[in-house]
Scaffold this motif. Structure first.
Motif, PDB file in Angstrom:
ATOM      1  N   ILE A 165       0.860  -1.180   0.000  1.00  0.00           N
ATOM      2  CA  ILE A 165       0.000   0.000   0.000  1.00  0.00           C
ATOM      3  C   ILE A 165       0.899   1.234   0.000  1.00  0.00           C
ATOM      4  O   ILE A 165       1.820   1.339   0.814  1.00  0.00           O
ATOM      5  CB  ILE A 165      -0.928   0.040   1.233  1.00  0.00           C
ATOM      6  N   LYS A 190      -8.757  -0.355   4.903  1.00  0.00           N
ATOM      7  CA  LYS A 190      -8.061  -1.016   3.802  1.00  0.00           C
ATOM      8  C   LYS A 190      -6.963  -1.938   4.330  1.00  0.00           C
ATOM      9  O   LYS A 190      -6.769  -3.048   3.830  1.00  0.00           O
ATOM     10  CB  LYS A 190      -7.473   0.023   2.852  1.00  0.00           C
ATOM     11  N   ARG A 227      -8.609  -5.102   5.666  1.00  0.00           N
ATOM     12  CA  ARG A 227      -9.008  -6.013   4.587  1.00  0.00           C
ATOM     13  C   ARG A 227      -7.801  -6.698   3.966  1.00  0.00           C
ATOM     14  O   ARG A 227      -7.828  -7.890   3.685  1.00  0.00           O
ATOM     15  CB  ARG A 227      -9.785  -5.245   3.517  1.00  0.00           C
ATOM     16  N   HIS A 228      -6.740  -5.930   3.766  1.00  0.00           N
ATOM     17  CA  HIS A 228      -5.534  -6.481   3.165  1.00  0.00           C
ATOM     18  C   HIS A 228      -4.932  -7.571   4.047  1.00  0.00           C
ATOM     19  O   HIS A 228      -4.522  -8.631   3.559  1.00  0.00           O
ATOM     20  CB  HIS A 228      -4.526  -5.352   2.937  1.00  0.00           C
TER      21      HIS A 228
END
Length: 213
Positions: free
Chosen positions: A127, A200, A203-204
């Motif tokens: 990310i 995020k 979830r990752h």
């Protein structure tokens, strides 16, 4: 370990609020986050005088030992402990007597103004976050920080900002915003964007865990 490690790059101009976001993520995922700072990897200049080191351009990509940082991040991703360099801003040189031990964790955060510039480093990030803060806010924050924490004079901070920080930001830092997956205006004060980033990451991590099971 390698399959479960999430490496997050947080870039942006000087004093943009990168550390605020880093600290927030670390507090939410307490015990699961290790932080590596690009600033720790400034090259050593033992053969120079203080005056010579003071005159160097520390906002240019060549100022960093990015090769060493890439090597250390790969070790962390593989589950190895690393000893990061320690940089002493008061003497503009690497501290040869100290290192900072960083343990491998499920989340590794990399903080630095130029971490998206070199492709080899940029490609390590799962990310990529760019913190976008107005220049006038950044210079005031930097002025306060460097005088208070780094033993600098007001004149020296202003001179460095005009001579190297501002032009290098425009030439090297700002263009890397195009590589970001997420751009956060106003740094850590943007609570909506920060909540999106945290979601995020969650979830990752869940996806990586499921793939490794």
């Amino acid at each position: 370990m390698e399959g479960k490690t999430l490496i997050i790059g947080i870039a942006g101009g000087t004093s943009s609020g990168k550390s605020t976001i880093t600290d927030r993520i670390a507090s939410v995922y307490d015990g699961k986050v290790s932080v590596v700072y690009h600033d720790s990897y400034y090259k050593a200049h033992d053969g120079m005088t203080y005056e010579e080191r003071s005159a160097l351009n520390y906002d240019h990509p060549d100022a960093f030992d990015t090769e060493l940082m890439v090597s250390d991040l790969r070790k962390l991703r593989a589950g190895e402990t690393v000893d990061c360099p320690v940089y002493d801003y008061t003497v503009h040189n690497r501290d040869r007597e100290k290192t900072r031990r960083v343990e491998p964790n499920p989340v590794i955060i990399v903080d630095g103004i130029l971490i998206f510039y070199e492709k080899e480093l940029r490609d390590l990030f799962d990310i990529k976050i760019y913190v976008d803060t107005d220049a006038d806010v950044r210079i005031l924050r930097r002025l306060q920080r460097d005088v208070r924490d780094r033993g600098r004079t007001i004149d020296s901070v202003i001179r460095q900002y005009l001579d190297t920080v501002k032009p290098m930001h425009e030439r090297f830092v700002e263009p890397t915003k195009r590589y970001a997956d997420i751009v956060i205006p106003e740094g850590g004060h943007n609570s909506v964007a920060l909540d999106i980033v945290l979601s995020k990451i969650m979830r990752h991590l869940q996806e990586k865990t499921e793939k490794c099971e």
